[in-house]
Design an enzyme around this catalytic site. Structure first.
Site, PDB file in Angstrom:
ATOM      1  N   GLU A 109       0.796  -1.226   0.000  1.00  0.00           N
ATOM      2  CA  GLU A 109       0.000   0.000   0.000  1.00  0.00           C
ATOM      3  C   GLU A 109       0.832   1.281   0.000  1.00  0.00           C
ATOM      4  O   GLU A 109       0.449   2.269  -0.614  1.00  0.00           O
ATOM      5  CB  GLU A 109      -0.938   0.017   1.227  1.00  0.00           C
ATOM      6  N   SER A 377     -46.144 -24.513 -17.125  1.00  0.00           N
ATOM      7  CA  SER A 377     -47.411 -23.916 -17.550  1.00  0.00           C
ATOM      8  C   SER A 377     -47.640 -22.520 -16.982  1.00  0.00           C
ATOM      9  O   SER A 377     -48.562 -21.819 -17.418  1.00  0.00           O
ATOM     10  CB  SER A 377     -48.578 -24.822 -17.150  1.00  0.00           C
TER      11      SER A 377
END
Length: 702
Positions: A109, A377
């Site tokens: 970092e 369906s």
């Protein structure tokens, strides 16, 4: 009179003064510049002194680390804290954090952390160059102090104002804290994903151990996560997390923190992860969905979401949610392996009122309301809606018998498709539109699909809200192309609300206590289908629940309010989707890996739907669907589809779009009256039948 010509030294010498004035201007200019420079220098010194004193002694703004973000229900009761301040943030002293964590963090970092005053121009330029050469974001340009300022005091917005605020707070941090204090704060507040803030909670979340016991391999993996908590989350993106770990270890070796051999050994070490923790709070499938929506749809950065300070009001109705969970638990207590999805929305607004994504969140957090399964369906209403918009009416009749259709496949080659009814049971006669819907007749559906045109059916389904891929095959009518329960309720909503497409949504407002602003979200409506066609189809779909031959009739006593619906069954999926004017609910039952359903399991969806709907409507007034102005009512003989006479044994009320209603009287049961309508109107006014009618069964209506 003096001469204009004179000698030096005479009285006229005083007349030489005007000739010298231009030589004095540079002197005055220099004097003015000295004065301006002095004023500027003194102002700069004063401003610098003031700015220094401000940075040194001005209080830093309050942060929202202790003010957790909350998801609240529609009634403002708390569903969950997105970060539990007592569990997801555990502070630990820098002295108790392993050196490997510190070295890994600084290496990846901010390698010049101890050598700069908050900003590292060389580091920013170097990170940019590395990223350009590699083609991916390998290193961050912000220093640890800058990241701490951003995480403590600011949002993730990328604006000039936020960057200036970040710079100001960075200088304040550097002037008020030692490097060790800054590093300790950073390691306790930086976000590691999974709702974990700080290295201690990250260690427990990912490895189920305190941070002091982390190995070099584990420390390197965790140090790589803050760059992209979503991208490098090892629970969901293990390969990316391992690649990031490799980068961290190599940087540590380059910095001399470890040897390359130690880096290689750590990379090869097998990582043993903790189990995913079950979040606290109510409705976990719903709160997960809301969190995803906040990040992916509403643009809330994950760091902002979990850092605190947000109050998100959702659409969830707690009483309906409890009813949904109770109905699922009651009917699946003897079916521990089967899975379930229940989603219920207000069809007029799209507000999600209840959501259950599975039987047990602790065992599986997979939300099945988003899973795509064959609707069977339950897809047929889209076929029938397309038909109503293409010359079909409730008087349409089709013969139910084994039928073979010919169509062209994707390559343009002719194919045959033989349609079968459930258990190969056919009426062997003409069925009315309403009866075909109630009985879920496959022949009627496929015939309609091929007659109207599968392309038109697909267009209709998409207009309603089905976004999953579909193909123009005969089997389209039988729901062979998967869709999620969320898609299905979105597509059914226009049937319930008069033809308006709505988008199901879960978030009403987002209140940011740090920025002191509230964003509210209003539902959007779009008229996509004829309200008359929606009403007519809805009225016919009522028969699914009220007709003794209807596939949903077995739950009629469980929920007796005016409602329309459709069942759907495949070998692996069972559906019940139904609605009233106030509530639309879809229930799905099945297994995650397409295991076949037993006969008992295939009938579980409907009773869950009925129990939930019955409980959810207790505080709602009873309503029926209102007929729009473009429909007319007619009484027909369902065996002929023609206007009923007083001699028709069965008279059925149907609705038609204006101009499509039948005009011919029943030919099988002709009237003996000159004007049969007079007799029918008299029956309607008097209640209908004489004693002789009752005795002979004549005049019986449905």
């Amino acid at each position: 009179m003096k001469s204009s010509h004179f000698e030096p030294g005479t009285d006229g010498e005083t007349e030489l003064i005007p000739a010298r004035r231009p030589q004095e201007k540079p002197q005055k200019k220099r004097l003015w510049l000295w004065r301006a420079a002095s004023i500027f220098l003194m102002s700069t010194i004063a401003f610098g002194a003031f700015f220094y004193l401000y940075l040194r002694y001005a209080d830093l703004p309050p942060n929202d680390i202790a003010n957790t973000s909350k998801l609240v229900a529609a009634d403002n009761t708390v569903l969950t804290d997105l970060v539990d301040g007592g569990e997801n943030r555990l502070k630990v002293s820098l002295h108790d954090i392993p050196r490997s964590v510190v070295d890994a963090t600084i290496s990846v970092e901010d390698q010049q952390f101890y050598n700069h005053g908050g900003f590292n121009p060389a580091g920013i330029a170097r990170a940019l160059w590395v990223d350009i050469k590699s083609g991916q974001a390998l290193e961050g340009g912000s220093t640890i102090t800058q990241q701490l300022a951003k995480n403590l005091y600011l949002t993730q917005d990328k604006t000039i104002q936020r960057k200036l605020q970040e710079a100001l707070h960075t200088l304040q941090l550097e002037m008020n804290y030692t490097k060790e204090e800054i590093l300790e704060q950073y390691l306790n507040v930086i976000y590691y994903g999974q709702g974990a803030y700080g290295i201690e909670m990250a260690a427990q979340t990912y490895f189920d151990k305190p941070s002091k016991d982390l190995t070099l391999a584990e420390a390197a993996l965790l140090a790589g996560i803050p760059k992209g908590p979503n991208i490098y989350n090892p629970f969901f993106h293990f390969d990316a997390a391992k690649e990031r770990q490799r980068i961290v270890l190599n940087l540590m070796a380059q910095e001399g923190k470890i040897t390359q051999e130690e880096a290689d050994q750590a990379f090869q070490e097998e990582l043993k992860f903790a189990a995913l923790k079950t979040p606290k709070g109510r409705a976990p499938y719903f709160t997960d969905y809301v969190s995803y929506q906040l990040k992916q749809v509403y643009g809330v950065a994950e760091e902002d979401l979990y850092r605190g300070g947000l109050k998100i009001q959702t659409t969830l109705d707690p009483s309906m949610q409890k009813a949904a969970e109770d109905a699922v638990a009651a009917h699946l207590k003897n079916h521990p392996d089967v899975q379930v999805s229940l989603i219920s929305i207000d069809p007029n607004t799209g507000e999600i009122k209840a959501m259950v994504g599975g039987q047990n969140y602790a065992e599986s957090s997979y939300n099945r309301t988003l899973a795509k399964r064959q609707p069977g369906s339950a897809f047929k209403p889209f076929v029938y809606l397309a038909a109503l918009n293409n010359n079909y009416t409730p008087s349409t009749r089709i013969k139910s018998e084994k039928t073979t259709f010919t169509y062209d496949d994707d390559k343009g080659e002719p194919k045959e498709y033989e349609v079968h009814n459930f258990n190969n049971i056919y009426a062997e006669d003409y069925l009315s539109f309403r009866d075909a819907i109630a009985r879920s007749d496959n022949v009627f559906a496929v015939t309609t699909n091929m007659d109207v045109g599968p392309e038109r059916v697909i267009t209709t389904a998409k207009a309603l809200g089905i976004s999953s891929p579909m193909k123009p095959y005969p089997s389209l009518a039988l729901g062979v192309f998967p869709a999620s329960p969320l898609e299905m309720v979105r597509a059914y909503a226009p049937l319930a609300n008069g033809g308006h497409k709505i988008e199901p949504y879960a978030i009403r407002s987002i209140e940011d206590t740090y920025l002191e602003e509230v964003k509210t979200f209003q539902p959007q409506k779009e008229q996509v289908i004829d309200p008359g066609a929606a009403f007519i189809l809805t009225d016919m779909m009522k028969s699914v629940l009220t007709d003794p031959y209807g596939t949903g009739y077995r739950i009629h006593d469980g929920f007796s309010r005016p409602a329309a619906g459709k069942t759907g069954t495949t070998d692996t999926d069972a559906w019940m989707i139904g609605y009233t004017p106030q509530l639309l609910t879809a229930v799905w039952i099945g297994y995650d890996k397409d295991r076949l359903l037993s006969a008992t399991e295939s009938h579980l969806a409907a009773p869950i739907w009925a129990d939930f709907m019955n409980e959810a409507h207790k505080n709602l007034p009873e309503k029926n669907f209102a007929a729009p102005s473009n429909v007319v009512e007619s009484f027909i003989d369902p065996t002929t589809g023609q206007l009923a006479t007083e001699n028709c044994p069965v008279k059925r009320r149907e609705y038609y779009l204006v101009g499509t209603e039948p005009t011919d009287w029943c030919e099988e049961h002709p009237s003996m009256n000159k004007n049969p309508v007079d007799k029918l109107e008299q029956e309607a006014k008097t209640g209908g039948r004489t004693f002789w009618d009752w005795l002979t069964g004549r005049g019986k209506g449905e």
